[in-house]
Design a protein around this motif. Structure first.
Motif, PDB file in Angstrom:
ATOM      1  N   LYS A   1      -1.155   2.601  -2.400  1.00 14.25           N
ATOM      2  CA  LYS A   1      -1.284   1.963  -1.097  1.00 14.25           C
ATOM      3  C   LYS A   1      -0.579   0.616  -1.142  1.00 14.25           C
ATOM      4  O   LYS A   1      -0.506  -0.009  -2.195  1.00 14.25           O
ATOM      5  N   GLY A   2      -0.070   0.186   0.004  1.00 13.39           N
ATOM      6  CA  GLY A   2       0.630  -1.085   0.068  1.00 13.39           C
ATOM      7  C   GLY A   2       0.265  -1.876   1.297  1.00 13.39           C
ATOM      8  O   GLY A   2      -0.281  -1.341   2.267  1.00 13.39           O
TER       9      GLY A   2
ATOM     10  N   SER B   1      -0.045  -2.039   6.785  1.00 18.71           N
ATOM     11  CA  SER B   1      -0.440  -1.232   5.634  1.00 18.71           C
ATOM     12  C   SER B   1       0.482  -0.016   5.598  1.00 18.71           C
ATOM     13  O   SER B   1       0.950   0.441   6.645  1.00 18.71           O
TER      14      SER B   1
ATOM     15  N   PHE C   1       0.564  -3.993  -3.587  1.00 18.94           N
ATOM     16  CA  PHE C   1       0.365  -2.554  -3.813  1.00 18.94           C
ATOM     17  C   PHE C   1      -0.682  -2.328  -4.890  1.00 18.94           C
ATOM     18  O   PHE C   1      -0.915  -3.177  -5.732  1.00 18.94           O
TER      19      PHE C   1
ATOM     20  N   GLY D   1       8.248   2.133   0.754  1.00 17.99           N
ATOM     21  CA  GLY D   1       6.992   2.320   1.457  1.00 17.99           C
ATOM     22  C   GLY D   1       7.211   3.099   2.734  1.00 17.99           C
ATOM     23  O   GLY D   1       8.260   2.990   3.362  1.00 17.99           O
TER      24      GLY D   1
ATOM     25  N   VAL E   1       2.782   3.748  -0.544  1.00 18.52           N
ATOM     26  CA  VAL E   1       3.865   3.439  -1.476  1.00 18.52           C
ATOM     27  C   VAL E   1       4.398   4.759  -2.024  1.00 18.52           C
ATOM     28  O   VAL E   1       3.700   5.466  -2.751  1.00 18.52           O
TER      29      VAL E   1
ATOM     30  N   MET F   1      -1.674   2.939  -7.901  1.00 19.58           N
ATOM     31  CA  MET F   1      -0.425   3.613  -8.262  1.00 19.58           C
ATOM     32  C   MET F   1      -0.666   4.692  -9.315  1.00 19.58           C
ATOM     33  O   MET F   1      -1.587   4.600 -10.113  1.00 19.58           O
TER      34      MET F   1
END
Length: 145
Positions: free
Chosen positions: A102-103, A111, A88, A130, A114, A91
């Protein structure tokens, strides 16, 4: 009396800085990740502080397959080593934790957004939620160091 007040006013920013750093430290470190379906250990992942003061995470070691590659990935990640892959990033501080980033899940090549990363009160677990479209899953990580 004035000296005590002055000393107290000088100490407040230092205390605030120390508190913010300790809150960050709750997340920073190595964590054991688990498959959210099978609950088996998957990897050792490092959460670290980024240059802009946020947090990010990357895989340090695959636990179920040494030297694992991202077979389920597509594009430029296909066949690449899982160790070193970002889990990830991007944040932001939200609701007493982190989120809005994003994760990526190397085991599935998925993908996702998060929604949140929250630490347990004792600092021994992280819960990562997620979402892909409207479907969300929460994984629980366990502190290693």
């Amino acid at each position: 009396m004035r000296t005590k007040i002055f000393a107290t006013l000088l100490a407040l920013p230092l205390l605030a800085t120390a508190f913010a750093a300790s809150a960050q430290d709750t997340y920073v470190g190595k964590w054991k990740t688990f498959d959210d379906e099978t609950k088996k250990p998957m990897s050792l992942t490092e959460v670290y502080e980024t240059k802009n003061g946020a947090i990010a995470a990357k895989v340090v070691e695959s636990l179920n397959k040494p030297n694992a590659t991202c077979d389920e990935c597509s594009g430029d990640k296909k066949g690449k080593p899982v160790a070193g892959m970002m889990v990830f990033w991007d944040m932001k501080k939200i609701d007493g934790g982190w989120g809005g980033g994003k994760g990526f899940k190397p085991s599935t090549g998925d993908s996702f957004k998060v929604k949140s990363v929250k630490a347990s009160a004792d600092g021994k677990h992280l819960e990562i939620t997620g979402c892909k479209l409207m479907f969300c899953r929460t994984g629980k990580w366990e502190r290693v160091e």
